[in-house]
Design a protein around this motif. Structure first.
Motif, PDB file in Angstrom:
ATOM      1  N   GLN A 203     -45.139  42.147 -27.336  1.00  7.44           N
ATOM      2  CA  GLN A 203     -44.477  40.839 -27.269  1.00  7.44           C
ATOM      3  C   GLN A 203     -44.200  40.445 -25.822  1.00  7.44           C
ATOM      4  OE1 GLN A 203     -40.879  40.695 -29.534  1.00  7.44           O
ATOM      5  NE2 GLN A 203     -40.543  38.506 -29.176  1.00  7.44           N
ATOM      6  N   ALA A 204     -43.780  41.421 -25.016  1.00  4.04           N
ATOM      7  CA  ALA A 204     -43.512  41.127 -23.611  1.00  4.04           C
ATOM      8  C   ALA A 204     -44.797  40.724 -22.882  1.00  4.04           C
ATOM      9  CB  ALA A 204     -42.885  42.344 -22.940  1.00  4.04           C
ATOM     10  N   ARG A 205     -45.895  41.395 -23.221  1.00  4.19           N
ATOM     11  CA  ARG A 205     -47.156  41.021 -22.584  1.00  4.19           C
ATOM     12  C   ARG A 205     -47.597  39.633 -22.995  1.00  4.19           C
ATOM     13  NH1 ARG A 205     -50.829  46.591 -22.957  1.00  4.19           N
ATOM     14  NH2 ARG A 205     -49.611  47.794 -21.434  1.00  4.19           N
ATOM     15  N   ARG A 206     -47.428  39.323 -24.300  1.00  9.07           N
ATOM     16  CA  ARG A 206     -47.785  37.966 -24.736  1.00  9.07           C
ATOM     17  C   ARG A 206     -46.894  36.927 -24.071  1.00  9.07           C
ATOM     18  NH1 ARG A 206     -48.293  40.609 -29.872  1.00  9.07           N
ATOM     19  NH2 ARG A 206     -46.169  39.939 -30.404  1.00  9.07           N
ATOM     20  N   ALA A 207     -45.598  37.252 -23.964  1.00  8.00           N
ATOM     21  CA  ALA A 207     -44.687  36.306 -23.312  1.00  8.00           C
ATOM     22  C   ALA A 207     -45.038  36.132 -21.842  1.00  8.00           C
ATOM     23  CB  ALA A 207     -43.238  36.800 -23.465  1.00  8.00           C
ATOM     24  N   GLU A 208     -45.418  37.244 -21.197  1.00  9.10           N
ATOM     25  CA  GLU A 208     -45.804  37.149 -19.787  1.00  9.10           C
ATOM     26  C   GLU A 208     -47.062  36.309 -19.624  1.00  9.10           C
ATOM     27  OE1 GLU A 208     -46.916  40.119 -16.023  1.00  9.10           O
ATOM     28  OE2 GLU A 208     -46.561  40.918 -18.046  1.00  9.10           O
ATOM     29  N   ALA A 209     -48.045  36.555 -20.515  1.00  9.25           N
ATOM     30  CA  ALA A 209     -49.278  35.761 -20.442  1.00  9.25           C
ATOM     31  C   ALA A 209     -48.990  34.290 -20.728  1.00  9.25           C
ATOM     32  CB  ALA A 209     -50.306  36.314 -21.429  1.00  9.25           C
ATOM     33  N   HIS A 210     -48.108  34.046 -21.722  1.00  7.53           N
ATOM     34  CA  HIS A 210     -47.754  32.661 -22.048  1.00  7.53           C
ATOM     35  C   HIS A 210     -47.043  31.999 -20.881  1.00  7.53           C
ATOM     36  CE1 HIS A 210     -46.755  29.273 -24.634  1.00  7.53           C
ATOM     37  NE2 HIS A 210     -45.504  29.362 -24.198  1.00  7.53           N
ATOM     38  N   THR A 211     -46.150  32.748 -20.223  1.00  6.75           N
ATOM     39  CA  THR A 211     -45.420  32.185 -19.086  1.00  6.75           C
ATOM     40  C   THR A 211     -46.368  31.873 -17.932  1.00  6.75           C
ATOM     41  OG1 THR A 211     -43.436  33.410 -19.715  1.00  6.75           O
ATOM     42  CG2 THR A 211     -43.554  32.604 -17.462  1.00  6.75           C
ATOM     43  N   VAL A 215     -46.934  28.229 -16.454  1.00  7.04           N
ATOM     44  CA  VAL A 215     -46.725  27.907 -15.041  1.00  7.04           C
ATOM     45  C   VAL A 215     -47.987  27.295 -14.437  1.00  7.04           C
ATOM     46  CG1 VAL A 215     -46.285  28.914 -12.764  1.00  7.04           C
ATOM     47  CG2 VAL A 215     -44.924  29.629 -14.724  1.00  7.04           C
ATOM     48  N   ALA A 216     -49.144  27.872 -14.809  1.00  6.65           N
ATOM     49  CA  ALA A 216     -50.397  27.326 -14.298  1.00  6.65           C
ATOM     50  C   ALA A 216     -50.620  25.898 -14.801  1.00  6.65           C
ATOM     51  CB  ALA A 216     -51.566  28.227 -14.704  1.00  6.65           C
ATOM     52  N   ASP A 217     -50.353  25.680 -16.101  1.00  2.00           N
ATOM     53  CA  ASP A 217     -50.530  24.333 -16.656  1.00  2.00           C
ATOM     54  C   ASP A 217     -49.542  23.351 -16.040  1.00  2.00           C
ATOM     55  OD1 ASP A 217     -52.534  25.327 -18.228  1.00  2.00           O
ATOM     56  OD2 ASP A 217     -51.277  25.569 -20.012  1.00  2.00           O
ATOM     57  N   ALA A 218     -48.287  23.806 -15.860  1.00  2.00           N
ATOM     58  CA  ALA A 218     -47.290  22.918 -15.264  1.00  2.00           C
ATOM     59  C   ALA A 218     -47.673  22.550 -13.834  1.00  2.00           C
ATOM     60  CB  ALA A 218     -45.910  23.582 -15.295  1.00  2.00           C
ATOM     61  N   ALA A 219     -48.168  23.540 -13.079  1.00  2.00           N
ATOM     62  CA  ALA A 219     -48.607  23.244 -11.710  1.00  2.00           C
ATOM     63  C   ALA A 219     -49.773  22.258 -11.709  1.00  2.00           C
ATOM     64  CB  ALA A 219     -49.010  24.551 -11.020  1.00  2.00           C
ATOM     65  N   HIS A 220     -50.675  22.439 -12.687  1.00  2.00           N
ATOM     66  CA  HIS A 220     -51.807  21.515 -12.786  1.00  2.00           C
ATOM     67  C   HIS A 220     -51.329  20.103 -13.132  1.00  2.00           C
ATOM     68  CE1 HIS A 220     -55.869  20.118 -13.601  1.00  2.00           C
ATOM     69  NE2 HIS A 220     -55.448  19.650 -14.765  1.00  2.00           N
ATOM     70  N   ILE A 375     -49.587  21.719 -31.950  1.00  2.00           N
ATOM     71  CA  ILE A 375     -49.047  20.596 -31.178  1.00  2.00           C
ATOM     72  C   ILE A 375     -47.646  20.885 -30.663  1.00  2.00           C
ATOM     73  CG2 ILE A 375     -50.443  18.844 -32.343  1.00  2.00           C
ATOM     74  CD1 ILE A 375     -48.059  18.252 -34.123  1.00  2.00           C
ATOM     75  N   PHE A 376     -46.982  21.927 -31.200  1.00  2.00           N
ATOM     76  CA  PHE A 376     -45.650  22.275 -30.720  1.00  2.00           C
ATOM     77  C   PHE A 376     -45.702  23.286 -29.574  1.00  2.00           C
ATOM     78  CE2 PHE A 376     -44.854  20.844 -35.082  1.00  2.00           C
ATOM     79  CZ  PHE A 376     -43.853  19.921 -34.859  1.00  2.00           C
ATOM     80  N   ASP A 377     -46.923  23.681 -29.172  1.00  2.00           N
ATOM     81  CA  ASP A 377     -47.055  24.496 -27.974  1.00  2.00           C
ATOM     82  C   ASP A 377     -46.895  23.616 -26.744  1.00  2.00           C
ATOM     83  OD1 ASP A 377     -47.495  26.688 -29.551  1.00  2.00           O
ATOM     84  OD2 ASP A 377     -49.692  26.562 -29.419  1.00  2.00           O
ATOM     85  N   ARG A 378     -46.508  24.216 -25.672  1.00  2.00           N
ATOM     86  CA  ARG A 378     -46.214  23.449 -24.472  1.00  2.00           C
ATOM     87  C   ARG A 378     -47.492  22.988 -23.776  1.00  2.00           C
ATOM     88  NH1 ARG A 378     -41.172  27.185 -22.171  1.00  2.00           N
ATOM     89  NH2 ARG A 378     -39.917  26.972 -24.060  1.00  2.00           N
ATOM     90  N   LEU A 379     -47.444  21.745 -23.322  1.00  2.00           N
ATOM     91  CA  LEU A 379     -48.545  21.129 -22.565  1.00  2.00           C
ATOM     92  C   LEU A 379     -49.818  21.012 -23.395  1.00  2.00           C
ATOM     93  CD1 LEU A 379     -48.011  22.934 -19.128  1.00  2.00           C
ATOM     94  CD2 LEU A 379     -47.319  20.616 -19.754  1.00  2.00           C
ATOM     95  N   VAL A 380     -49.649  20.774 -24.697  1.00  2.00           N
ATOM     96  CA  VAL A 380     -50.794  20.577 -25.588  1.00  2.00           C
ATOM     97  C   VAL A 380     -50.890  19.096 -25.932  1.00  2.00           C
ATOM     98  CG1 VAL A 380     -51.725  21.036 -27.883  1.00  2.00           C
ATOM     99  CG2 VAL A 380     -50.741  22.899 -26.538  1.00  2.00           C
ATOM    100  N   ARG A 381     -52.097  18.513 -25.735  1.00  2.00           N
ATOM    101  CA  ARG A 381     -52.359  17.123 -26.106  1.00  2.00           C
ATOM    102  C   ARG A 381     -53.587  17.100 -27.003  1.00  2.00           C
ATOM    103  NH1 ARG A 381     -52.108  16.782 -20.452  1.00  2.00           N
ATOM    104  NH2 ARG A 381     -50.205  15.860 -19.595  1.00  2.00           N
ATOM    105  N   LEU A 382     -53.488  16.391 -28.122  1.00  2.00           N
ATOM    106  CA  LEU A 382     -54.654  16.252 -28.980  1.00  2.00           C
ATOM    107  C   LEU A 382     -55.607  15.191 -28.455  1.00  2.00           C
ATOM    108  CD1 LEU A 382     -53.093  16.552 -32.544  1.00  2.00           C
ATOM    109  CD2 LEU A 382     -54.039  18.326 -31.070  1.00  2.00           C
ATOM    110  N   ASP A 383     -55.064  14.165 -27.831  1.00  2.00           N
ATOM    111  CA  ASP A 383     -55.890  13.092 -27.254  1.00  2.00           C
ATOM    112  C   ASP A 383     -55.550  13.020 -25.770  1.00  2.00           C
ATOM    113  OD1 ASP A 383     -57.227  10.836 -26.483  1.00  2.00           O
ATOM    114  OD2 ASP A 383     -56.746   9.715 -28.318  1.00  2.00           O
ATOM    115  N   GLU A 384     -56.328  13.716 -24.942  1.00  2.00           N
ATOM    116  CA  GLU A 384     -56.018  13.808 -23.520  1.00  2.00           C
ATOM    117  C   GLU A 384     -56.016  12.439 -22.847  1.00  2.00           C
ATOM    118  OE1 GLU A 384     -55.222  16.305 -21.557  1.00  2.00           O
ATOM    119  OE2 GLU A 384     -55.221  17.846 -23.103  1.00  2.00           O
ATOM    120  N   ALA A 385     -57.018  11.617 -23.154  1.00  2.00           N
ATOM    121  CA  ALA A 385     -57.129  10.328 -22.467  1.00  2.00           C
ATOM    122  C   ALA A 385     -55.931   9.441 -22.778  1.00  2.00           C
ATOM    123  CB  ALA A 385     -58.439   9.635 -22.865  1.00  2.00           C
TER     124      ALA A 385
END
Length: 449
Positions: A203-211, A215-220, A375-385
C-alpha cells in the motif's frame, strides 16, 4: 526485552525443578524410612528384652547369653557382670533412637539392648539416594540440551523465515498445521503479522507511486498556465509605447485569465491537501432541498437556455453549508458543460435508511461504465479538449467526493435508467436524528448507498 538463550533458560529451569523434586523426595523418603526403622528397631529391642527375661532362669554364662541375644548387628547387646566385666561388640556406638532398654537379673547382671548408629540402613539409603539423584540431574541436564533444541526447532524456522523475508524473499509463510497449540498460535500470529506488513508495504508503494504521478501531473498542469503567463508578460513588456490600446487591453485580459487559471489549480491542490489532512468543517443544519433550489436559481442565471428542475422533499443533514454548496455547484457546472448549456439538469432530493440523497442528472453524453470510478481519480479528464477549454483541471470530482466523505457520506457516479442518456451523480449524507444538543447523532450504516 531480555534476550538470553531460551534453550539455556529452559534447561536450567527444568534442572532446577528436578533438583527441587529430588531433594523433596530424599527428605520425605528419609523421614519415612527413619520412622519405620525406629519402629522396627523398637520392636526388635522389645523382643530381645522378652527373650532375655525368659533366659534368666537358664543360668547361662555371659558368652552363651550374648550369643543367644545378639541379632548380628541389627540390635547390639551389652552385658555387664556384677564384677564389672563388660561384654559388647567392639566399637559399638549406640543410636539416639530408639532409646536403649536394660534388663537386670537378680544376680546383678545387666543386659542392655540398643541400635548401632554406624550400621543403620538409613545412612546407606541416604548415600544411595544422593548418588542416584545427582546422577539423574547430570543425565537429565545433558539430555535436555538435545531435547530442548529439538522442541524449539519451530522457533529456528521462524527466525530463518524472518531473515529470508528481510533479505527480500517475500510471500513465504510458516502455515502451521494446528493453531490450537502454543507454537501454532505463535506461527499463525507471525503469518498474520507478515500479511499485514507486506500489505502495508504494498500500500505504501502504491501510495508513493500515486503521489509521484500526482506531483508529476500537477507540475504538468501548472506548467501550461505558467508558460502562458510568461509568454503574455513578455509580450506586454516588448510592446512599444505607440501600441494599439485595444491590443494592450487584450493582452492584459489574457494575462488575467491565465493567472486565474493557475490560481484555480493551486486552490484545488490546496483543497485536496486539506482533505487528506482532515477538513475543518463548520457544522450546522443544512436542508438539501433549499441547497438544491439555490443552486438551480444560480444556474438559471448563468445558463438561461439550460433547463433545471428540482424535485423531492426537505432533507436536513448536519454539515458545512459552504462545502456542500461547493460540491453541488461542481456537479451542476459539470452537467452544464456536458450538455453544452442547452440541455436539461435535474436535482432530486430523497431520504432512505437514515441517509439523505441528492441526485444530479443530465441528458448529456454520460460517463462510460469503465470510467465511472476513474473520474474520481485526481487530474483525470474524459474530454481533454473540452476540459481544458473550460479551465477544468480534473480535480473537481475528487474534491467533491473528499468533502462528502469528510461528512460521513459519499459521492458516486451511477448508471442512468435504461434508455435514458446522460450522467447520474448521487450525493449520500447522514440524516440528522437530533439537533437539540451540540453533539449531533447520525445514523451511519457500514456501507452507505
Amino acid at each position: 526485552m531480555r534476550s538470553g538463550s531460551l534453550r539455556l533458560r529452559v534447561t536450567l529451569s527444568v534442572t532446577i525443578a528436578l533438583a527441587v523434586v529430588l531433594i523433596g523426595l530424599v527428605v520425605v523418603v528419609d523421614a519415612l524410612f527413619s520412622r519405620q526403622t525406629v519402629q522396627d528397631e523398637t520392636n526388635l529391642i522389645r523382643d530381645r528384652v522378652q527373650l532375655a527375661t525368659q533366659l534368666e532362669n537358664k543360668r547361662l554364662v555371659p558368652e552363651q547369653l550374648y550369643a543367644r541375644l545378639s541379632l548380628g548387628g541389627l540390635i547390639l547387646v551389652r552385658i555387664t557382670e556384677p564384677s564389672g566385666l563388660v561384654l559388647e561388640p567392639k566399637g559399638a556406638q549406640p543410636a539416639a533412637t530408639p532409646p536403649p532398654k536394660t534388663v537386670t537379673y537378680r544376680n546383678g547382671t545387666r543386659i542392655t539392648f540398643f541400635a548401632d548408629a554406624e550400621t543403620r540402613p538409613q545412612a546407606n539409603l541416604n548415600r544411595l539416594l544422593i548418588t542416584v539423584g545427582v546422577s539423574a540431574l547430570v543425565v537429565t541436564a545433558a539430555a535436555l540440551i538435545f531435547i530442548v533444541r529439538f522442541a524449539l526447532r519451530p522457533l529456528d524456522q521462524m527466525t530463518t523465515l524472518a531473515r529470508s523475508i528481510a533479505a527480500g524473499d517475500r510471500g513465504r509463510r510458516l502455515a502451521p498445521e494446528r493453531t490450537d497449540t502454543e507454537l501454532g498460535r505463535t506461527a499463525a500470529a507471525f503469518d498474520d503479522m507478515l500479511d499485514g506488513l507486506e500489505g502495508a508495504e504494498q500500500q505504501a508503494r502504491r501510495a508513493e507511486a500515486h503521489t509521484r504521478q500526482f506531483v508529476a501531473d500537477a507540475a504538468h498542469e501548472l506548467r501550461t498556465p505558467v508558460a502562458g503567463l510568461q509568454a503574455v508578460a513578455e509580450s506586454v513588456l516588448q510592446q512599444n509605447a505607440d501600441t494599439d490600446p485595444e491590443e494592450r487591453d487584450r493582452m492584459l485580459l489574457l494575462l488575467v485569465r491565465e493567472s486565474r487559471r493557475a490560481g484555480r489549480l493551486v486552490d484545488d491542490l490546496l483543497a485536496l491537501a486539506r482533505i487528506d489532512a482532515g477538513l475543518d468543517l463548520q457544522h450546522e443544519p443544512v436542508d438539501l432541498r433549499q441547497l438544491a433550489d439555490a443552486e438551480a436559481d444560480r444556474t438559471r442565471v448563468l445558463a438561461p437556455e439550460l433547463t433545471v428542475s428540482v424535485d423531492g422533499p426537505s432533507a436536513v443533514v448536519y454539515g458545512d453549508h459552504q462545502r456542500l454548496a461547493q460540491v453541488l455547484a461542481n456537479l451542476v457546472n459539470n452537467a452544464r458543460q456536458a450538455t453544452g448549456g442547452e440541455g436539461h439538469v435535474s436535482l432530486t432530493v430523497g431520504a432512505a435508511a437514515g441517509f439523505a440523497h441528492l441526485i444530479v442528472a443530465d441528458n448529456g453524453p454520460g460517463v462510460p461504465d469503465a470510467d465511472r470510478e476513474r473520474i474520481f481519480d485526481r487530474l483525470v479528464r474524459l474530454d481533454e479538449a473540452r476540459a481544458r477549454a473550460s479551465g477544468g483541471s480534473g480535480l473537481g470530482l475528487p474534491i467533491a467526493r473528499g468533502i462528502c466523505r469528510a461528512h460521513g457520506g459519499d459521492l458516486r457516479c451511477e448508471p442512468p435508467p435504461p434508455g435514458i442518456p446522460g450522467a447520474v451523480f448521487r450525493i449520500t449524507l447522514p440524516l440528522v436524528t437530533s439537533i437539540d444538543a451540540p453533539t449531533v447523532a447520525f445514523v451511519r450504516p457500514s456501507n452507505p448507498s
